[in-house]
Design an enzyme around this catalytic site. Structure first.
Site, PDB file in Angstrom:
ATOM      1  N   TYR A  76     -21.343   7.085 -10.646  1.00 26.04           N
ATOM      2  CA  TYR A  76     -20.156   7.919 -10.786  1.00 26.04           C
ATOM      3  C   TYR A  76     -20.498   9.232 -11.482  1.00 26.04           C
ATOM      4  O   TYR A  76     -20.090  10.315 -11.033  1.00 26.04           O
ATOM      5  CB  TYR A  76     -19.087   7.160 -11.568  1.00 26.04           C
ATOM      6  CG  TYR A  76     -17.747   7.858 -11.614  1.00 26.04           C
ATOM      7  CD1 TYR A  76     -16.896   7.845 -10.516  1.00 26.04           C
ATOM      8  CD2 TYR A  76     -17.332   8.521 -12.764  1.00 26.04           C
ATOM      9  CE1 TYR A  76     -15.672   8.480 -10.554  1.00 26.04           C
ATOM     10  CE2 TYR A  76     -16.106   9.157 -12.815  1.00 26.04           C
ATOM     11  CZ  TYR A  76     -15.273   9.132 -11.711  1.00 26.04           C
ATOM     12  OH  TYR A  76     -14.058   9.778 -11.755  1.00 26.04           O
TER      13      TYR A  76
ATOM     14  N   LYS B 162     -20.182  12.928  -9.654  1.00 30.01           N
ATOM     15  CA  LYS B 162     -19.242  13.941 -10.120  1.00 30.01           C
ATOM     16  C   LYS B 162     -19.952  15.214 -10.577  1.00 30.01           C
ATOM     17  O   LYS B 162     -19.422  16.324 -10.418  1.00 30.01           O
ATOM     18  CB  LYS B 162     -18.359  13.377 -11.233  1.00 30.01           C
ATOM     19  CG  LYS B 162     -17.376  12.316 -10.750  1.00 30.01           C
ATOM     20  CD  LYS B 162     -16.474  12.840  -9.643  1.00 30.01           C
ATOM     21  CE  LYS B 162     -15.438  11.836  -9.206  1.00 30.01           C
ATOM     22  NZ  LYS B 162     -14.522  12.346  -8.163  1.00 30.01           N
TER      23      LYS B 162
END
Length: 252
Positions: free
Chosen positions: A157, A161
């Site tokens: 993640y 991002k």
């Protein structure tokens, strides 16, 4: 909200991915309040959405899209153009999270997160580019504070991002000559279904809130308001930037 702001997006079409719930739903509602026509896209079956926007005769439309597929992204944009005749704004909100220590995370979990969050954002942006070029449109990518600071148990993640926010810079550079602005937002934790697991952990939340100078989570509306700013005329000279909606997390 003033009358001028409420009608700012009148006549404009905004495509929002991951729109069936959570931040995507909040963005859709915010833009609708400001006059936009919404093309709401999600991989969730249409009868399982958590709101009614786009399901009736309100001028908004719903579309099925799987951002893991280039063909699906292109088909969704083609459908939006067929239904609405134009595309002015794109919000790349579709995303997932998988949590585990990096030493234990499966390759599948790591690559699934990258494929949906990062490559999916690229696929959707690329599919929308010809239509956005025609309208001198705007794009906002959903980043995260996790893309700026290291967070344990979230390797895929965090990396995805960070990539999403840097992708906004690259696309802003390449597409400026076409009149397209591309930016990103980077929220801290938001109370949505994606964070149900960690919000149920009292120790985690104590540490998380201690890291936020403002002392609270961001709301989905906090994020939606910032996205509305970046899509609209008030940010006409803002491109290639990430605005952190984080209560001060990233000032440390």
């Amino acid at each position: 909200m003033t009358a001028a702001v409420s009608g700012e997006f009148a006549g404009r079409v905004a495509l929002v991915t991951g729109a069936a719930r959570g931040i995507g739903q909040a963005v859709a509602e915010h833009l609708a309040e400001r006059g936009a026509v919404l093309a709401l896209a999600d991989v969730t079956p249409l009868d399982a959405w958590e709101h009614d926007l786009g399901a009736g005769g309100d001028g908004h439309t719903r579309h099925v899209v799987d951002v893991r597929s280039t063909a699906s992204c292109r088909a969704a944009v083609a459908e939006v153009l067929e239904r609405h005749g134009r595309l002015d704004h794109l919000v790349n909100n579709a995303g997932i999270v998988r949590r585990a220590p990096a030493s234990e995370m499966s390759e599948e979990d790591f690559t699934d997160v990258l494929d949906i969050n990062l490559t999916g954002t690229f696929r959707m942006s690329q599919a929308a580019y010809p239509a956005l070029r025609e309208t001198s449109g705007t794009v906002v990518n959903l980043g995260s504070t996790n893309g700026h600071i290291a967070v344990a148990n979230s390797a895929g993640y965090c990396v995805s991002k960070a990539g999403v926010m840097h992708l906004a810079r690259v696309l802003a550079l390449e597409w400026a000559a076409d009149g397209i602005r591309v930016n990103a937002v980077g929220p801290t934790i938001v109370p949505t279904a994606m964070t149900d697991d960690v919000r149920g952990d009292a120790d985690y939340m104590q540490d998380k809130l201690a890291s936020i100078p403002a002392g609270r989570m961001a709301t989905a509306d906090d994020v939606a308001q910032t996205i509305g700013y970046l899509l609209g005329g008030a940010s006409a000279m803002v491109t290639g930037q990430t605005i952190f909606v984080d209560g001060g997390v990233t000032i440390h």
